[in-house]
Design a protein around this motif. Structure first.
Motif, PDB file in Angstrom:
ATOM      1  N   MET A   1      -5.385 -12.083  59.045  1.00 41.10           N
ATOM      2  CA  MET A   1      -5.647 -13.004  57.947  1.00 41.10           C
ATOM      3  C   MET A   1      -6.364 -14.252  58.449  1.00 41.10           C
ATOM      4  SD  MET A   1      -2.843 -14.740  55.384  1.00 41.10           S
ATOM      5  CE  MET A   1      -2.241 -13.144  54.848  1.00 41.10           C
ATOM      6  N   ALA A   2      -5.940 -14.774  59.595  1.00 43.43           N
ATOM      7  CA  ALA A   2      -6.562 -15.969  60.166  1.00 43.43           C
ATOM      8  C   ALA A   2      -8.014 -15.709  60.538  1.00 43.43           C
ATOM      9  CB  ALA A   2      -5.787 -16.434  61.394  1.00 43.43           C
ATOM     10  N   THR A   3      -8.292 -14.523  61.083  1.00 45.76           N
ATOM     11  CA  THR A   3      -9.665 -14.179  61.458  1.00 45.76           C
ATOM     12  C   THR A   3     -10.568 -14.142  60.232  1.00 45.76           C
ATOM     13  OG1 THR A   3      -8.891 -12.897  63.353  1.00 45.76           O
ATOM     14  CG2 THR A   3     -11.114 -12.440  62.561  1.00 45.76           C
ATOM     15  N   LYS A   4     -10.075 -13.534  59.153  1.00 44.06           N
ATOM     16  CA  LYS A   4     -10.877 -13.454  57.927  1.00 44.06           C
ATOM     17  C   LYS A   4     -11.139 -14.840  57.354  1.00 44.06           C
ATOM     18  CE  LYS A   4      -9.339  -8.832  56.517  1.00 44.06           C
ATOM     19  NZ  LYS A   4      -8.579  -8.046  55.507  1.00 44.06           N
ATOM     20  N   MET A   5     -10.113 -15.702  57.348  1.00 43.61           N
ATOM     21  CA  MET A   5     -10.287 -17.046  56.807  1.00 43.61           C
ATOM     22  C   MET A   5     -11.197 -17.873  57.698  1.00 43.61           C
ATOM     23  SD  MET A   5      -6.430 -17.865  55.403  1.00 43.61           S
ATOM     24  CE  MET A   5      -6.909 -19.347  54.516  1.00 43.61           C
ATOM     25  N   HIS A   6     -11.071 -17.685  59.024  1.00 44.15           N
ATOM     26  CA  HIS A   6     -11.929 -18.412  59.960  1.00 44.15           C
ATOM     27  C   HIS A   6     -13.388 -18.028  59.748  1.00 44.15           C
ATOM     28  CE1 HIS A   6     -13.075 -20.440  63.680  1.00 44.15           C
ATOM     29  NE2 HIS A   6     -13.779 -19.365  63.970  1.00 44.15           N
ATOM     30  N   ASN A   7     -13.650 -16.729  59.589  1.00 38.66           N
ATOM     31  CA  ASN A   7     -15.020 -16.258  59.368  1.00 38.66           C
ATOM     32  C   ASN A   7     -15.568 -16.768  58.052  1.00 38.66           C
ATOM     33  OD1 ASN A   7     -14.998 -14.873  61.774  1.00 38.66           O
ATOM     34  ND2 ASN A   7     -14.420 -12.922  60.855  1.00 38.66           N
ATOM     35  N   ARG A   8     -14.695 -16.865  57.043  1.00 38.29           N
ATOM     36  CA  ARG A   8     -15.140 -17.345  55.743  1.00 38.29           C
ATOM     37  C   ARG A   8     -15.621 -18.787  55.812  1.00 38.29           C
ATOM     38  NH1 ARG A   8     -11.281 -19.199  50.785  1.00 38.29           N
ATOM     39  NH2 ARG A   8     -12.920 -20.104  49.525  1.00 38.29           N
ATOM     40  N   TYR A   9     -14.853 -19.642  56.488  1.00 34.68           N
ATOM     41  CA  TYR A   9     -15.183 -21.064  56.507  1.00 34.68           C
ATOM     42  C   TYR A   9     -16.153 -21.448  57.608  1.00 34.68           C
ATOM     43  CZ  TYR A   9     -11.521 -21.830  53.096  1.00 34.68           C
ATOM     44  OH  TYR A   9     -10.762 -21.800  51.956  1.00 34.68           O
ATOM     45  N   ASN A  10     -16.314 -20.600  58.607  1.00 36.71           N
ATOM     46  CA  ASN A  10     -17.131 -20.961  59.749  1.00 36.71           C
ATOM     47  C   ASN A  10     -18.377 -20.110  59.914  1.00 36.71           C
ATOM     48  OD1 ASN A  10     -15.368 -23.057  61.271  1.00 36.71           O
ATOM     49  ND2 ASN A  10     -13.983 -21.431  60.703  1.00 36.71           N
ATOM     50  N   GLY A  11     -18.670 -19.260  58.929  1.00 37.06           N
ATOM     51  CA  GLY A  11     -19.897 -18.483  58.980  1.00 37.06           C
ATOM     52  C   GLY A  11     -19.944 -17.622  60.213  1.00 37.06           C
ATOM     53  N   ASN A  12     -20.947 -17.845  61.054  1.00 36.12           N
ATOM     54  CA  ASN A  12     -21.135 -16.997  62.224  1.00 36.12           C
ATOM     55  C   ASN A  12     -20.468 -17.568  63.470  1.00 36.12           C
ATOM     56  OD1 ASN A  12     -22.728 -19.161  62.819  1.00 36.12           O
ATOM     57  ND2 ASN A  12     -24.672 -18.083  62.600  1.00 36.12           N
TER      58      ASN A  12
ATOM     59  N   ASN B   1       3.877 -22.327  41.609  1.00 34.19           N
ATOM     60  CA  ASN B   1       2.835 -22.648  42.590  1.00 34.19           C
ATOM     61  C   ASN B   1       3.527 -22.839  43.930  1.00 34.19           C
ATOM     62  OD1 ASN B   1       0.402 -23.192  43.755  1.00 34.19           O
ATOM     63  ND2 ASN B   1       0.105 -25.194  42.805  1.00 34.19           N
ATOM     64  N   GLY B   2       2.794 -22.582  45.008  1.00 36.12           N
ATOM     65  CA  GLY B   2       3.413 -22.704  46.319  1.00 36.12           C
ATOM     66  C   GLY B   2       2.411 -22.950  47.414  1.00 36.12           C
ATOM     67  N   SER B   3       2.939 -23.414  48.542  1.00 32.83           N
ATOM     68  CA  SER B   3       2.110 -23.673  49.722  1.00 32.83           C
ATOM     69  C   SER B   3       2.816 -23.123  50.949  1.00 32.83           C
ATOM     70  CB  SER B   3       1.865 -25.177  49.902  1.00 32.83           C
ATOM     71  OG  SER B   3       1.244 -25.739  48.771  1.00 32.83           O
ATOM     72  N   ILE B   4       2.016 -22.624  51.883  1.00 28.14           N
ATOM     73  CA  ILE B   4       2.547 -22.137  53.153  1.00 28.14           C
ATOM     74  C   ILE B   4       1.627 -22.602  54.266  1.00 28.14           C
ATOM     75  CG2 ILE B   4       2.802 -20.073  54.599  1.00 28.14           C
ATOM     76  CD1 ILE B   4       3.971 -18.617  52.227  1.00 28.14           C
ATOM     77  N   SER B   5       2.216 -23.218  55.288  1.00 34.94           N
ATOM     78  CA  SER B   5       1.469 -23.611  56.480  1.00 34.94           C
ATOM     79  C   SER B   5       1.977 -22.776  57.649  1.00 34.94           C
ATOM     80  CB  SER B   5       1.662 -25.107  56.781  1.00 34.94           C
ATOM     81  OG  SER B   5       1.097 -25.905  55.762  1.00 34.94           O
ATOM     82  N   VAL B   6       1.042 -22.073  58.301  1.00 36.56           N
ATOM     83  CA  VAL B   6       1.400 -21.200  59.411  1.00 36.56           C
ATOM     84  C   VAL B   6       1.262 -21.969  60.716  1.00 36.56           C
ATOM     85  CG1 VAL B   6       0.901 -19.013  60.584  1.00 36.56           C
ATOM     86  CG2 VAL B   6       0.559 -19.217  58.110  1.00 36.56           C
ATOM     87  N   ASN B   7       2.268 -21.892  61.562  1.00 32.53           N
ATOM     88  CA  ASN B   7       2.210 -22.537  62.868  1.00 32.53           C
ATOM     89  C   ASN B   7       1.135 -21.877  63.719  1.00 32.53           C
ATOM     90  OD1 ASN B   7       3.058 -22.895  65.838  1.00 32.53           O
ATOM     91  ND2 ASN B   7       4.390 -24.336  64.766  1.00 32.53           N
ATOM     92  N   GLU B   8       0.340 -22.682  64.442  1.00 35.07           N
ATOM     93  CA  GLU B   8      -0.757 -22.125  65.229  1.00 35.07           C
ATOM     94  C   GLU B   8      -0.282 -21.137  66.290  1.00 35.07           C
ATOM     95  OE1 GLU B   8      -2.822 -25.137  67.398  1.00 35.07           O
ATOM     96  OE2 GLU B   8      -1.001 -26.199  67.981  1.00 35.07           O
ATOM     97  N   ARG B   9       0.909 -21.357  66.823  1.00 38.23           N
ATOM     98  CA  ARG B   9       1.428 -20.454  67.846  1.00 38.23           C
ATOM     99  C   ARG B   9       1.878 -19.119  67.265  1.00 38.23           C
ATOM    100  NH1 ARG B   9       3.153 -25.433  68.725  1.00 38.23           N
ATOM    101  NH2 ARG B   9       5.110 -25.087  67.611  1.00 38.23           N
ATOM    102  N   ALA B  10       2.103 -19.101  65.942  1.00 40.33           N
ATOM    103  CA  ALA B  10       2.573 -17.868  65.308  1.00 40.33           C
ATOM    104  C   ALA B  10       1.448 -16.866  65.104  1.00 40.33           C
ATOM    105  CB  ALA B  10       3.210 -18.191  63.963  1.00 40.33           C
ATOM    106  N   ILE B  11       0.219 -17.358  65.075  1.00 37.13           N
ATOM    107  CA  ILE B  11      -0.896 -16.475  64.736  1.00 37.13           C
ATOM    108  C   ILE B  11      -1.030 -15.337  65.729  1.00 37.13           C
ATOM    109  CG2 ILE B  11      -3.406 -16.388  64.454  1.00 37.13           C
ATOM    110  CD1 ILE B  11      -3.253 -19.250  63.363  1.00 37.13           C
TER     111      ILE B  11
END
Length: 411
Positions: free
Chosen positions: A219-230, A200-210
């Motif tokens: 990847m961030a855009t897809k995850m953002h859309n998933r959790y934030n709807g429209n 098992n593993g975890s990864i945290s991406v630095n906000e400036r790296a995006i």
């Protein structure tokens, strides 16, 4: 955009790409995908959610046949963990580990250097690990020396020392290559032959790296859309809470109470919307706030969202100036009633929800809130708006879910 945490199946993909050993696995988007499973049984099914404690609540299941796997997958897909339902499961081969270790590479902001962490006990709490956790600060240009030093400090020898130090090296290179804040393996399994496997593993991406990495930005855009709807309600983006897209907004005065309420709403068949912890202000808000002002702001923003039909307020314990809670809610109710009556006079639809104001369900528990409970109980009697007051959380959840159900008219 904030930094982000990857789900386990995404972590395993990155591990595999850089050479960290991972088990054969397959992404499961629907229980029927298990009919086309390419991994031999027995397997383990894992819920892919951002919250922890999956194993304790049933989000990880070991199965030995296709029939059992489909049944388990159906249960896991409908199991909320910290208020979140998985959209994806991970099917993975079973692994027999003789030893399990904890490894992490993290950027320590205090010293502005990468730090290698390791412990011979998995599932250790980083906030209270004490002397059990070994660490090595990468003070100069990285070399395998640092990884071997950590493995030796962990008490590993021979092949196991070499195997673990090799994994640590790759974790470090992944951290640097992707501009990450954290790469964690918990646990790293070691079998009887001394071979390692990231279980098992975890990864945290630095906000400036995006913005610096196109693949991470996608990847961030897809995850953002998933959790934030429209993408509505940007006012909530800096609050301590979760932005889902259901009909029931949830407020509480503690992370535990908010998450518990989310789980109960989901189990009762409801869909949580914005879920906010009012105990803390935005970490970016430098102006002083009080519980009263945070409640006022949260009610104002949440009531402006047309998708929110009910606001469920769950407060318990001690709150400074508790009587002010009743004042804020009373003002909100009076505003609702004036708007509701005005709109009903204009178009004649008295029972139709024509304004953006949601209904209120309020659960107050604790002697410190007795004054607020007394005022709000009186408000309920004088108001033609259905404000539900209760000290029982199950009743509050049940009522909130009921109020979001479509009306059924008898012939």
């Amino acid at each position: 955009m904030r930094g982000m945490d990857l789900l386990e199946y995404q972590v395993k993909e990155w591990f595999g790409q850089i050479g960290i050993p991972v088990l054969p696995s397959q992404r499961i988007d629907h229980p029927t995908d298990l009919k086309r499973l390419k991994i031999p049984y027995p397997i383990v099914l894992k819920s892919q959610v951002s919250g922890g404690a999956r194993l304790k609540v049933g989000g990880v299941r070991f199965v030995e046949t296709t029939i059992d796997a489909i049944a388990a997958a159906q249960n896991i897909f409908n199991l909320p963990i910290m208020g979140e339902l998985p959209e994806v499961l991970l099917a993975e081969a079973k692994y027999d580990a003789e030893q399990e270790l904890y490894l992490a590479v993290v950027i320590d902001t205090a010293v502005c250097r990468p730090i290698l962490l390791g412990c011979q006990e998995p599932d250790i709490d980083l906030d209270s690990y004490g002397d059990k956790m070994q660490h090595v600060v990468v003070e100069h240009e990285f070399s395998p020396f640092y990884a071997r030093r950590l493995a030796l400090k962990m008490g590993l020898q021979g092949k196991r020392m070499q195997t673990v130090s090799s994994v640590i090296e790759k974790m470090y290179y992944l951290l640097i290559e992707k501009d990450l804040d954290l790469v964690e393996i918990n646990p790293l399994g070691i079998n009887s032959q001394g071979e390692a496997m990231a279980l098992n593993g975890s990864i945290s991406v630095n906000e400036r790296a995006i913005s610096r990495h196109p693949d991470i930005a996608l990847m961030a855009t897809k995850m953002h859309n998933r959790y934030n709807g429209n993408g509505k309600n940007q006012d909530f983006k800096e609050w301590e809470g979760l932005e889902l897209h259901g009909k029931i907004g949830i407020m509480g005065n503690g992370a535990g109470s908010v998450l518990t309420t989310m789980d109960l709403v989901t189990l009762a068949g409801g869909k949580p919307g914005f879920c906010l912890n009012l105990r803390h202000a935005s970490p970016l808000d430098t102006s002083p706030t009080t519980f009263k002002t945070r409640l006022e702001k949260a009610l104002s923003i949440m009531s402006a969202d047309k998708s929110i039909q009910v606001i469920l307020i769950n407060l318990l314990g001690s709150i400074p100036q508790a009587i002010e809670i009743a004042e804020v809610i009373t003002e909100f109710v009076h505003h609702y009633n004036s708007e509701h009556k005005l709109n009903g006079t204009r178009n004649g639809h008295k029972h139709k929800r024509d304004t953006n104001f949601p209904r209120l369900v309020v659960r107050l528990a604790g002697s410190d809130l007795d004054g607020a409970k007394k005022e709000l109980t009186a408000l309920k009697h004088e108001s033609d708006m259905s404000i539900v007051m209760t000290e029982n959380l199950d009743e509050a959840v049940s009522e909130a879910v009921r109020l979001t159900q479509p009306l059924v008219y008898k012939k």
